[in-house]
Design a protein around this motif. Structure first.
Motif, PDB file in Angstrom:
ATOM      1  N   ASP A   1       0.835  -1.211   0.000  1.00  0.00           N
ATOM      2  CA  ASP A   1       0.000   0.000   0.000  1.00  0.00           C
ATOM      3  C   ASP A   1       0.862   1.250   0.000  1.00  0.00           C
ATOM      4  OD1 ASP A   1      -2.151  -1.606   0.036  1.00  0.00           O
ATOM      5  OD2 ASP A   1      -2.664  -1.315   2.163  1.00  0.00           O
ATOM      6  N   ALA A   2       1.919   1.230   0.815  1.00  0.00           N
ATOM      7  CA  ALA A   2       2.814   2.396   0.892  1.00  0.00           C
ATOM      8  C   ALA A   2       3.530   2.593  -0.445  1.00  0.00           C
ATOM      9  CB  ALA A   2       3.828   2.200   2.022  1.00  0.00           C
ATOM     10  N   ILE A   3       3.855   1.496  -1.118  1.00  0.00           N
ATOM     11  CA  ILE A   3       4.547   1.589  -2.414  1.00  0.00           C
ATOM     12  C   ILE A   3       3.611   2.201  -3.469  1.00  0.00           C
ATOM     13  CG2 ILE A   3       5.604   0.247  -4.307  1.00  0.00           C
ATOM     14  CD1 ILE A   3       6.765  -1.634  -2.187  1.00  0.00           C
ATOM     15  N   VAL A   4       2.368   1.752  -3.463  1.00  0.00           N
ATOM     16  CA  VAL A   4       1.397   2.307  -4.418  1.00  0.00           C
ATOM     17  C   VAL A   4       1.218   3.806  -4.147  1.00  0.00           C
ATOM     18  CG1 VAL A   4      -1.015   2.225  -5.196  1.00  0.00           C
ATOM     19  CG2 VAL A   4       0.213   0.099  -4.750  1.00  0.00           C
ATOM     20  N   GLU A   5       1.183   4.149  -2.879  1.00  0.00           N
ATOM     21  CA  GLU A   5       1.030   5.550  -2.491  1.00  0.00           C
ATOM     22  C   GLU A   5       2.239   6.367  -2.974  1.00  0.00           C
ATOM     23  OE1 GLU A   5      -1.686   6.819  -1.613  1.00  0.00           O
ATOM     24  OE2 GLU A   5      -0.635   8.753  -1.530  1.00  0.00           O
ATOM     25  N   ALA A   6       3.428   5.785  -2.841  1.00  0.00           N
ATOM     26  CA  ALA A   6       4.646   6.472  -3.310  1.00  0.00           C
ATOM     27  C   ALA A   6       4.574   6.662  -4.824  1.00  0.00           C
ATOM     28  CB  ALA A   6       5.886   5.655  -2.925  1.00  0.00           C
ATOM     29  N   ALA A   7       4.054   5.648  -5.531  1.00  0.00           N
ATOM     30  CA  ALA A   7       3.933   5.754  -6.993  1.00  0.00           C
ATOM     31  C   ALA A   7       2.953   6.869  -7.350  1.00  0.00           C
ATOM     32  CB  ALA A   7       3.465   4.424  -7.574  1.00  0.00           C
ATOM     33  N   ARG A   8       1.906   6.986  -6.561  1.00  0.00           N
ATOM     34  CA  ARG A   8       0.905   8.026  -6.818  1.00  0.00           C
ATOM     35  C   ARG A   8       1.510   9.422  -6.616  1.00  0.00           C
ATOM     36  NH1 ARG A   8      -3.998   6.145  -6.699  1.00  0.00           N
ATOM     37  NH2 ARG A   8      -3.581   4.748  -4.956  1.00  0.00           N
ATOM     38  N   ARG A   9       2.363   9.542  -5.604  1.00  0.00           N
ATOM     39  CA  ARG A   9       2.977  10.849  -5.304  1.00  0.00           C
ATOM     40  C   ARG A   9       4.105  11.197  -6.258  1.00  0.00           C
ATOM     41  NH1 ARG A   9       5.805  10.148  -0.968  1.00  0.00           N
ATOM     42  NH2 ARG A   9       4.902   8.249  -0.114  1.00  0.00           N
ATOM     43  N   ALA A  10       4.705  10.169  -6.880  1.00  0.00           N
ATOM     44  CA  ALA A  10       5.900  10.406  -7.708  1.00  0.00           C
ATOM     45  C   ALA A  10       5.568  11.286  -8.911  1.00  0.00           C
ATOM     46  CB  ALA A  10       6.463   9.070  -8.189  1.00  0.00           C
ATOM     47  N   GLN A  11       6.350  12.340  -9.075  1.00  0.00           N
ATOM     48  CA  GLN A  11       6.192  13.209 -10.248  1.00  0.00           C
ATOM     49  C   GLN A  11       7.252  12.775 -11.246  1.00  0.00           C
ATOM     50  OE1 GLN A  11       4.233  16.009 -10.580  1.00  0.00           O
ATOM     51  NE2 GLN A  11       3.304  16.003  -8.527  1.00  0.00           N
TER      52      GLN A  11
END
Ligand code: DC
Length: 228
Positions: free
Chosen positions: A56-66
């Motif tokens: 979940d944290a990884i998906v969240e990081a992917a979402r935040r990644a610009q």
């Protein structure tokens, strides 16, 4: 044909980047390296010290990644959160991190959407593992580039020779095997050849030969569609 999309898929070290870049250059098309996007997410996850099971944290990081891909005089540059990461994402460690994050469906969903957006206007050469099967199943031309394991390892070895992280041929072969296995065996969008893709085995072909074959195919497909 204004919406012409060329999908180039295949395992690592098959020569996708070199070939895709040159095809795009010759046609004046946009070149998109989707592996670079997974690599950027892999780098972010490594930097944030997330564990591989913290999906979940990884998906969240992917979402935040610009993530931005910019083509300039120095070729394709990759930016993560505003910082040029073009070199750091090219290490084998980053490749492994990319392969790991790419097996997470939530991460794929975010990146596939971004890729579809980037390529929606057409006149694009997009390379990766699932371009012809998932990202653009309706691409006008699909190519599956392949080469023997030993050829791919040798190409990686030559490419990486001058890098700080240079590995010997045996370790590269092992990394390639591991990464291939993970890419081919994952449940979400595994690496497979699309049924309607042109299969090119490049072990005994030069980059120029492969590029010319693809350009010829582009001409044939365009001719058949009648819209030039
Ligand atoms: O093409 P590459 O070696 O830069 O890709 C790095 C990793 O990213 C690769 O091991 C698998 C993953 N990837 C993917 O799953 N789907 C794509 N379209 C592109 C790359």
């Amino acid at each position: 044909m204004t919406r012409f999309r060329i999908a180039i898929d295949g395992p690592s070290g098959a020569g996708k980047s070199t070939v895709a870049r040159q095809v795009a250059q010759r046609l004046g098309y946009l070149y998109i390296d989707t592996g670079a996007m997974y690599r950027a997410v892999g780098l972010k996850v490594t930097r944030e010290q997330l564990a591989w099971d913290q999906t979940d944290a990884i998906v969240e990081a992917a979402r935040r990644a610009q993530i931005e891909l910019k083509t300039g005089p120095r070729g394709l540059r990759v930016f993560l959160d505003g910082v040029d990461v073009s070199e750091v994402i090219r290490t084998e460690t980053a490749g492994q991190a990319a392969s790991r994050v790419s097996s997470i469906p939530g991460v794929r969903k975010i990146l596939v959407q971004a890729q579809q957006e980037l390529g929606k206007r057409g006149r694009v050469v997009m390379e990766g593992r699932d371009i012809g099967t998932k990202v653009f199943p309706e691409a006008e031309l699909k190519v599956f580039l392949d080469a023997s394991e030993s050829t791919r390892a040798r190409r990686r070895f030559t490419q990486n020779r001058n890098k700080r992280e240079a590995l010997n041929l045996g370790s590269i072969l092992e990394e390639i095997r591991q990464r291939d296995r993970r890419d081919r065996e994952r449940t979400d969008s595994p690496l497979v050849q699309a049924r309607d893709a042109l299969y090119l085995e490049t072990s005994n072909q030069t980059v120029d030969e492969v590029v010319e074959k693809i350009l010829k195919m582009v001409g044939l497909v365009e001719g058949k569609s009648g819209s030039g």
